[in-house]
Every structure is written in C-alpha cells, then in structure tokens.
Design a protein around this motif. Structure first.
Motif, mmCIF file in Angstrom:
data_model
loop_
_atom_site.group_PDB
_atom_site.id
_atom_site.type_symbol
_atom_site.label_atom_id
_atom_site.label_comp_id
_atom_site.label_asym_id
_atom_site.label_seq_id
_atom_site.Cartn_x
_atom_site.Cartn_y
_atom_site.Cartn_z
ATOM 1 N N VAL A 1 32.654 58.878 14.184
ATOM 2 C CA VAL A 1 33.709 58.065 14.805
ATOM 3 C C VAL A 1 34.804 57.761 13.788
ATOM 4 N N LYS A 2 34.393 57.369 12.600
ATOM 5 C CA LYS A 2 35.350 57.056 11.542
ATOM 6 C C LYS A 2 36.125 58.303 11.117
ATOM 7 N N THR A 3 35.444 59.418 11.021
ATOM 8 C CA THR A 3 36.099 60.676 10.670
ATOM 9 C C THR A 3 37.134 61.058 11.723
ATOM 10 N N GLY A 4 36.769 60.861 12.984
ATOM 11 C CA GLY A 4 37.695 61.170 14.077
ATOM 12 C C GLY A 4 38.935 60.288 14.045
ATOM 13 N N LEU A 5 38.755 59.026 13.702
ATOM 14 C CA LEU A 5 39.899 58.113 13.597
ATOM 15 C C LEU A 5 40.841 58.559 12.481
ATOM 16 N N ASP B 1 41.548 50.275 14.436
ATOM 17 C CA ASP B 1 41.316 51.653 13.994
ATOM 18 C C ASP B 1 41.809 51.853 12.565
ATOM 19 N N TYR B 2 42.920 51.235 12.229
ATOM 20 C CA TYR B 2 43.462 51.329 10.866
ATOM 21 C C TYR B 2 42.545 50.608 9.871
ATOM 22 N N PHE B 3 42.009 49.455 10.265
ATOM 23 C CA PHE B 3 41.049 48.766 9.401
ATOM 24 C C PHE B 3 39.843 49.656 9.109
ATOM 25 N N PHE C 1 43.115 38.664 7.591
ATOM 26 C CA PHE C 1 42.015 38.601 6.621
ATOM 27 C C PHE C 1 40.664 38.748 7.328
ATOM 28 N N ILE C 2 40.454 37.922 8.335
ATOM 29 C CA ILE C 2 39.137 37.913 8.977
ATOM 30 C C ILE C 2 38.944 39.133 9.870
ATOM 31 N N GLU C 3 40.032 39.720 10.348
ATOM 32 C CA GLU C 3 39.914 40.969 11.114
ATOM 33 C C GLU C 3 39.447 42.104 10.203
ATOM 34 N N ALA C 4 40.019 42.169 9.009
ATOM 35 C CA ALA C 4 39.582 43.180 8.036
ATOM 36 C C ALA C 4 38.128 42.945 7.633
ATOM 37 N N MET C 5 37.777 41.700 7.376
ATOM 38 C CA MET C 5 36.406 41.355 6.981
ATOM 39 C C MET C 5 35.405 41.759 8.052
ATOM 40 N N ALA C 6 35.766 41.563 9.324
ATOM 41 C CA ALA C 6 34.876 41.914 10.431
ATOM 42 C C ALA C 6 34.658 43.418 10.530
ATOM 43 N N CYS C 7 35.615 44.196 9.992
ATOM 44 C CA CYS C 7 35.512 45.667 10.017
ATOM 45 C C CYS C 7 34.909 46.236 8.735
ATOM 46 N N ASP C 8 34.293 45.384 7.923
ATOM 47 C CA ASP C 8 33.691 45.795 6.645
ATOM 48 C C ASP C 8 34.721 46.397 5.690
ATOM 49 N N VAL D 1 34.889 40.007 17.550
ATOM 50 C CA VAL D 1 34.020 41.002 16.910
ATOM 51 C C VAL D 1 33.675 42.163 17.844
ATOM 52 N N ALA D 2 33.944 42.004 19.133
ATOM 53 C CA ALA D 2 33.754 43.138 20.050
ATOM 54 C C ALA D 2 34.822 44.194 19.807
ATOM 55 N N LYS D 3 35.997 43.745 19.350
ATOM 56 C CA LYS D 3 37.087 44.668 19.045
ATOM 57 C C LYS D 3 37.102 45.039 17.571
ATOM 58 N N PHE D 4 36.917 44.047 16.708
ATOM 59 C CA PHE D 4 36.978 44.275 15.268
ATOM 60 C C PHE D 4 35.556 44.362 14.709
ATOM 61 N N HIS D 5 35.078 45.578 14.559
ATOM 62 C CA HIS D 5 33.750 45.815 13.997
ATOM 63 C C HIS D 5 33.768 47.161 13.282
ATOM 64 N N PRO D 6 32.851 47.367 12.345
ATOM 65 C CA PRO D 6 32.875 48.604 11.545
ATOM 66 C C PRO D 6 32.487 49.835 12.348
ATOM 67 N N GLN D 7 33.175 50.931 12.085
ATOM 68 C CA GLN D 7 32.841 52.241 12.642
ATOM 69 C C GLN D 7 32.271 53.114 11.527
ATOM 70 N N LYS D 8 31.340 53.986 11.894
ATOM 71 C CA LYS D 8 30.670 54.817 10.892
ATOM 72 C C LYS D 8 30.726 56.294 11.290
#
Length: 414
Positions: free
Chosen positions: A213-217, A304-306, A325-332, A203-210
C-alpha cells in the motif's frame, strides 16, 4: 446532556477554505449534528463542498453565510489603505446581516460557540450580553484571538476595549493549547471559566500504511518512487510557517542525500504573503534542483503524503496548536519542529514523541533530521511514544468528551 440544546457555531472560515480553526469548527459541527444539537453554522466562507464523498461534506447542515467585501478584495490587492476603506464600508453590511440572524433565531438558540474572535462574533456577543444569551469563545492562535492585545499593534485602545468586553462577558473560554490558556490567566480570567481542549486526530483516516500500500502511494504521488529521504512540509506557504527554514535546511540535507525530495503540501498565502515563497522558487531554478522540490498545492489526501514521507519537518514560528503534528504522529511519521513554548512541550514533552529544536540555526535542524533518519532506535522510540500520546490525549473520543462536558457545564450555569 439530558435535553437537547440548540448550538450555533460561529467560524469565520470553514472548509473548503484552508484554516486550522475552520477544520476544528468542522469537526465539532459534524459531531454536534450527529447528536442533533447543531442549529446552524455562521461563516464568511463563500463556497462549500457538495461532493458527498468528500471528508468536508456535512449532510443537511444549515449555513448562514456573511461574505465580506474586504474578503473578496484580499484576492486582488494588498493596499492597506484601500482595505481600510473597504472595512469601514463593509461593517454596516456585516452588522445588519449578523443582527438580522440574531433576532430572527435567538429564541431557538441556547448557546453560541465562537471559534476565534472577529467581527461576526463581536456583534453577536454584544446582542448576547444585552439579551442574556450564553456564548463560549475558543482561542486558536497567539496574538490573533487570545485576550492579550499586542501593544505594538495599531488602534490598541479600541482592540483592548473589544477584548475586555468579549472575554469578560463569555460564560467560558476554551483554548486549544496551554500557551493560549496561560494568556487567559494573564488576562485575569478565573480558572473556573478557562478550559483547555486540544485539537483531535481522526485515526480512521490518519493511520500508518505498510508494504504494498505504501509503495503504491509513493508511485502515485512521486515521479521517482525510489527517492530517499522524503521530507514533508504541510501548511499554508507563508513566512509564519517557517518555509524559509524548511527550504534552507533541505538544501543542506541534499548535500548528503542526493536522492532526497522535499514536498511542500499546501496552498499559497494571500497577496502580500509571498515573499519567502517567491525567493524559494527563484533559488530552486538557480540551483537546478527542480526535480528535488515538489509543490503539491492544497490536497485533500494529506494522510497519503504523511505515509510516504520519512520525516515531517514543520518549523513553524507561531501556532495555536498545530493539528498537523498529531496527524503525522498518528501515521507513524517522526516529527522535527521548532520550539513554540506552551505548544511543542505540550505535544512532544521532553523530545519523547518528536524532536524539538530550540534554536533558529539551520545546522541544528539538519542534525535533528539526520539523527531521525540514521538512528533506528531513536526513530522507533519516537513512533511508539507518539502513538501512545495520540491515543491517550488526542483521539476524537477524548476531545469530544471534553467539549460536551463544557457545554453541559455552561448550559447549567444560571
């Protein structure tokens, strides 16, 4: 564990080679290394990451590499007769090198951990039984490394003999999903010997960006950052992963969302596995939708893609667990998938954490994706429930505790 045992991980694949089993082996290796109980990794992966900033890098771990000639041949031919010939020529080389490792290191090793069951683990299990060394098997994919042999496969008598020997002599068998655990029970293994330890997510790597940051990605990864919706698939681009379903569903989505983009994030399969991919590429050109379909290739920044996607669409036909599956879930990121009994119900319950489609009908997949995009309450509910599921059952800490309890139990067994 009170004293420090020495554990060898045996994994046919290991990063940078693309494999869910290899990533699982890497996760375990890193954490065994932190506790100073990892002795060596045996793998057939030829290359390794030397970039210390790479997430795949493991400092000061000793690898013992056994590269098959057949593995090299796979890159150039799909001729099964030629592969069979090379296999017979290959086995003596693999046997000698694996046996050399065992006898040179057996007195320094307390436990062998086999990720999947292939030639190297078969040879080592033979010597382990003969010299009373303990080993654990981890199963990762139905029909490939579980104890039940598919009766439609060739050389079934030989494969059954191998499976019986390896699994019945193992001190424990751990499985990454209930689907695989149930296969062990069908095979006749006792419940005391069978464990279920799922994959974990960092979860340190796979977490939601807002926000910014998300716009920049989005600006960095897409030519048109205003594209909507962004449908993401990640995995090897082969038929088993359902890439044909992904593409045909997206074409229907494109009719209602003319700015939609589909991202295929993952490498191509081995020679002989390109059938659906080649058809998709030809159809993209015929339909003139090149700007709507992105092939990113293999990426190391999949998180970043998630974070830029609106839906994660992964209608795989066969999985051992499905770490993505769980990587996507962790990124909301809401998930839409195809039912795989024993896996999707284990992760998603009764559609509380993601949408599981119980048919192969493209229309059903289209409806599921549109519901996630258009029903804000459903989307919020999926995201909240998915985060709870990840934190409670699939965190690295939770999964590691299960592994260490397993090692402790096996090492205490006489």
């Amino acid at each position: 564990m009170n004293s420090k045992p020495r554990i060898v991980i045996v994994s046919e694949t290991f990063p940078p080679d693309y494999s869910g089993a290899g990533l699982g082996a890497q996760f375990l290796a890193k954490n065994l290394k932190k506790r100073d109980i990892l002795y060596k990794i045996i793998t057939r992966t030829k290359n390794r990451f030397i970039d210390e900033n790479s997430s795949f890098y493991i400092d000061e771990i000793k690898f013992y590499r056994i590269v098959y000639f057949q593995q090299l041949l796979n890159r150039f031919t799909n001729n099964r007769y030629l592969k069979l010939l090379i296999l017979f020529l290959d086995f003596p080389f693999v046997f000698i090198k694996t046996t050399f490792f065992f006898f040179r290191n057996k007195n320094q090793v307390d436990l062998f951990f086999f990720v999947s069951t292939k030639w190297i683990s078969l040879i080592l299990s033979f010597w382990c039984v003969l010299f009373r060394k303990k080993y654990i098997i981890e199963t990762t994919l139905l029909g490939h490394d579980d104890p039940i042999v598919n009766t439609t496969k060739k050389y079934i008598w030989f494969k059954k003999t191998i499976k019986n020997f390896q699994f019945k002599n193992a001190y424990a068998v751990t499985n990454i999903s209930m689907l695989l655990t149930n296969q062990c029970y069908k095979f006749g293994l006792s419940s005391e010997k069978v464990y279920t330890i799922p994959r974990s997510v960092n979860v340190a790597k796979f977490h939601p960006q807002k926000g910014k940051v998300k716009t920049g990605l989005k600006k960095g990864l897409l030519e048109n950052s205003n594209s909507y919706p962004i449908i993401l698939f990640t995995g090897v681009l082969i038929a088993r992963k359902g890439i044909d379903i992904v593409y045909n569903t997206f074409k229907e989505i494109l009719n209602d969302y003319p700015d939609a983009v589909l991202i295929f994030a993952g490498p191509q399969g081995a020679p002989g596995q390109e059938m659906h991919l080649n058809e998709i590429i030809r159809d993209i050109k015929t339909e003139g939708i090149e700007k709507h379909v992105v092939f990113s290739g293999s990426v190391t920044n999949i998180e970043d893609y998630f974070n830029i996607a609106d839906v994660f669409f992964f209608p795989s036909r066969e999985e051992g667990f499905g770490r993505v599956f769980i990587e996507a879930m962790a990124c909301d990121l809401p998930v839409v998938t195809k039912e795989i009994e024993g896996i999707t119900d284990y992760i998603f319950g009764n559609n509380e954490n993601g949408i599981v489609v119980k048919s192969d009908n493209i229309t059903d997949f289209v409806c599921a994706i549109k519901n996630v995009l258009e029903d804000s309450n459903l989307r919020k509910s999926l995201i909240v429930n998915a985060q709870l599921k990840v934190n409670n059952e699939f965190s690295e800490e939770e999964v590691l505790n299960k592994y260490f309890k397993l090692f402790e139990t096996v090492l205490k067994t006489s």
